[in-house]
Design an enzyme around this catalytic site. Structure first.
Site, mmCIF file in Angstrom:
data_model
loop_
_atom_site.group_PDB
_atom_site.id
_atom_site.type_symbol
_atom_site.label_atom_id
_atom_site.label_comp_id
_atom_site.label_asym_id
_atom_site.label_seq_id
_atom_site.Cartn_x
_atom_site.Cartn_y
_atom_site.Cartn_z
ATOM 1 N N GLU A 102 42.639 34.184 55.629
ATOM 2 C CA GLU A 102 42.178 32.866 55.339
ATOM 3 C C GLU A 102 43.239 31.833 55.649
ATOM 4 O O GLU A 102 44.476 32.069 55.345
ATOM 5 C CB GLU A 102 41.712 32.691 54.013
ATOM 6 N N CYS A 127 31.418 37.623 47.874
ATOM 7 C CA CYS A 127 32.002 36.172 47.360
ATOM 8 C C CYS A 127 32.914 36.607 46.591
ATOM 9 O O CYS A 127 33.515 35.723 45.689
ATOM 10 C CB CYS A 127 30.666 35.472 46.775
ATOM 11 N N ASP A 135 31.763 34.810 51.922
ATOM 12 C CA ASP A 135 32.552 33.429 51.272
ATOM 13 C C ASP A 135 34.030 33.789 51.438
ATOM 14 O O ASP A 135 34.713 32.650 51.285
ATOM 15 C CB ASP A 135 32.229 33.337 49.904
ATOM 16 N N ASP A 162 30.806 50.556 38.318
ATOM 17 C CA ASP A 162 32.114 49.916 37.735
ATOM 18 C C ASP A 162 32.530 50.998 36.700
ATOM 19 O O ASP A 162 32.082 51.320 35.928
ATOM 20 C CB ASP A 162 31.818 48.558 36.956
ATOM 21 N N ALA A 168 33.968 29.102 44.019
ATOM 22 C CA ALA A 168 34.270 28.229 42.965
ATOM 23 C C ALA A 168 34.214 26.694 43.300
ATOM 24 O O ALA A 168 34.666 25.784 42.219
ATOM 25 C CB ALA A 168 35.584 28.319 42.270
ATOM 26 N N HIS A 227 35.360 29.900 51.633
ATOM 27 C CA HIS A 227 35.592 30.386 50.154
ATOM 28 C C HIS A 227 35.177 29.187 49.252
ATOM 29 O O HIS A 227 35.906 28.560 48.617
ATOM 30 C CB HIS A 227 37.045 30.338 50.342
ATOM 31 N N LEU A 228 33.862 29.050 49.014
ATOM 32 C CA LEU A 228 33.378 28.068 48.237
ATOM 33 C C LEU A 228 32.963 28.547 46.916
ATOM 34 O O LEU A 228 32.294 27.694 45.961
ATOM 35 C CB LEU A 228 32.002 27.384 48.952
ATOM 36 N N ILE A 275 31.746 38.324 36.123
ATOM 37 C CA ILE A 275 30.756 37.551 37.311
ATOM 38 C C ILE A 275 29.680 38.355 37.723
ATOM 39 O O ILE A 275 28.521 38.058 37.717
ATOM 40 C CB ILE A 275 31.741 37.222 38.409
#
Length: 531
Positions: A263, A232, A258, A172, A284, A281-282, A153
């Protein structure tokens, strides 16, 4: 005919896929919210297809007498008790790549939203106000985007950001210099190096023991004044209170979240902070992504139930029924070798070399390589982000070269596997074999011979070869109330470098490891954990 239960909201196209493959399917999309009812009927099914609403707990799995596979339409498997499923022989599959583009696009959208204060401006305009001067925004072009996590991603976000003429800086641990150059991003070695230079910071990594609260209050303070933060990825990666405080103090210009530590997020310190964009949490949540993961999980589960084929499994290798009993102990050894190397390696990996010596080289090596690569990368990629099928793909995404070598029988052990990991700063190796009891053993670390049976919790140290070290280490562990189960030693030469690998009864805390590392003979101390 095998029978599958769909207990969450999946695209109805998945139902058709099951039927076309000869699988009976029971579509009850609201059942996942009724755990008592689900527990009553789960024993009738061979497969369970879920999203996030169904909780496949140990209690539910205990009642699933016929269950052979759980398919998660999506990447996260937090709602599945993996140890319980594994103990019962249930294969757990996910769909790690079905919603990557959708999630990346949401991160870019959130970045635009917070840069131009779009939600607040929309609400103000709808209220009949015309507060043009109030909503002074910031351009994206020529700004620096800091990526924390540059896997599947993250690399898509980087590509989109470069198209917007942004400069991209990435952190990373698995990102090699070669891969960074190919992506067109500037690699940095630490988060502390990234935060002060980034105008926008986005997170793209799983939540693991190592990444929980990764962006803590201390690191939030390192962010560039006026920067904007986007998360996100996963809740719990960021200290939300610290971000809220920084926004109120004017140190940060905005934030977009997000995902949240708790939650559903009905209350949160970010909710009353200035210039914050929040979505439920949108990441996906697009028609295309939902369709993709539903179709993928239906195909994977059908292939397993009808043909015995395993793909994108979290807890099982891709093997045939005939190969399974022969490969099982060697797969376990591969996981131990990769898990060891993954937990002691801290810099970007550039190459993985695997030597198969003796009879093991005549086996199907694909599941061994996959098992080893997956366990090597899991400590930083996370359980849901890599499995035995996707591991080679994830490694290639990070520019990691994988080579396999078969050698004739040699040495005292005859047949064994050696893993050689090359990073940008060093090369290290670990080797192991399978004894006649079908149990794996470590036989060499860093070229130093020893013999140790893997334990769930272990302590690894490198030290100078000096008289009294064993006693000093034993005394320190005793003082720390750590019980030793096994103890193996090895050394390169007298008065040279030595190693110790201990099995212990319980997981070691960071404080305990720090006290062991403080012993004068110790040059490195690592707590290890194996599943």
């Amino acid at each position: 005919m095998p029978k599958v239960l769909i207990s969450d909201k999946l695209s109805e196209a998945a139902v058709q896929i099951f039927k076309e493959n000869g699988v009976e399917v029971d579509f009850q999309p609201g059942l996942g919210k009724d755990p008592a009812k689900l527990a009553e009927i789960i024993g009738d099914y061979d497969g369970l297809a879920i999203r996030s609403a169904t909780k496949a707990t140990a209690d539910l799995i205990a009642k699933a007498d016929n269950l052979k596979v759980i398919g998660r339409a999506g990447i996260g498997v937090d709602n599945v008790d993996l140890p319980a499923a594994s103990a019962k022989g249930i294969v757990v599959m996910n769909t790690p790549f079905g919603n990557s583009i959708t999630t990346a696009e949401h991160a870019i959208a959130m970045m635009f939203a917070v840069a131009r204060q779009i939600p607040e401006a929309d609400a103000s305009t709808r209220a009949g106000k015309w507060e043009k001067s109030k909503f002074m925004g910031a351009e994206i072009t020529r700004k620096t985007l800091g990526l924390i996590g540059c896997g599947n991603i993250g690399s898509i976000v980087a590509d989109r950001a470069l198209g917007l003429k942004m400069k991209v800086v990435a952190f990373d641990p698995f990102l090699s210099t070669e891969r960074a150059a190919k992506l067109g991003v500037t690699k940095v070695e630490t988060i502390e190096e990234l935060l002060p230079v980034a105008d926008f910071v986005t997170l793209h990594l799983p939540k693991t023991e190592k990444t929980a609260n990764l962006l803590n209050a201390e690191r939030v303070k390192l962010m560039k004044k006026g920067a904007r933060l986007v998360n996100c990825a996963r809740g719990g990666l960021v200290d939300e209170q610290a971000v809220a405080d920084a926004l109120k103090a004017g140190d940060l210009a905005g934030a977009a979240f997000d995902v949240f530590a708790v939650e559903p997020a009905t209350e949160n310190p970010l909710f009353d902070a200035p210039n914050v964009v929040c979505t439920p949490h949108l990441g996906a949540a697009t028609t295309e992504a939902q369709e993709n993961v539903a179709l993928q999980v239906a195909e994977q589960m059908s292939d397993y139930l009808m043909k015995g084929a395993i793909s994108n499994a979290i807890n099982a290798p891709s093997v045939t029924a005939e190969e399974a009993p022969i490969l099982k102990p060697w797969i376990e050894l591969s996981e131990m070798l990769g898990g060891f190397a993954g937990q002691v390696t801290e810099s970007a990996i550039t190459e993985i070399e695997i030597e198969f010596v003796g009879k093991v080289g005549k086996l199907n090596l694909t599941p061994l390589v996959s098992a080893l690569t997956a366990s090597l990368m899991k400590p930083l990629v996370g359980e849901g982000g890599v499995n035995m099928v996707s591991a080679p793909i994830v490694a290639r995404e990070r520019g990691v070269k994988i080579t396999e070598t078969r050698k004739d029988e040699q040495g005292a052990y005859g047949s064994y596997i050696r893993l050689i990991v090359t990073t940008e700063s060093q090369t290290r190796s670990v080797a192991g074999t399978v004894f006649s009891d079908n149990k794996p053993r470590f036989i060499q670390i860093k070229g130093i011979g020893l013999e140790a049976e893997p334990q769930r919790f272990m302590l690894y140290t490198t030290n100078t070869d000096e008289p009294g070290y064993i006693g000093a280490l034993g005394m320190k562990l005793g003082d720390l109330d750590v019980n030793i189960a096994t103890f193996a030693l090895g050394r390169a030469a007298k008065d040279g470098e030595a190693i110790a690998l201990l099995g212990v009864d319980a997981e070691l805390s960071d404080e305990t490891v720090a006290q062991i590392a403080a012993l004068p003979q110790v040059t490195q101390a690592k707590a290890l954990r194996f599943n």
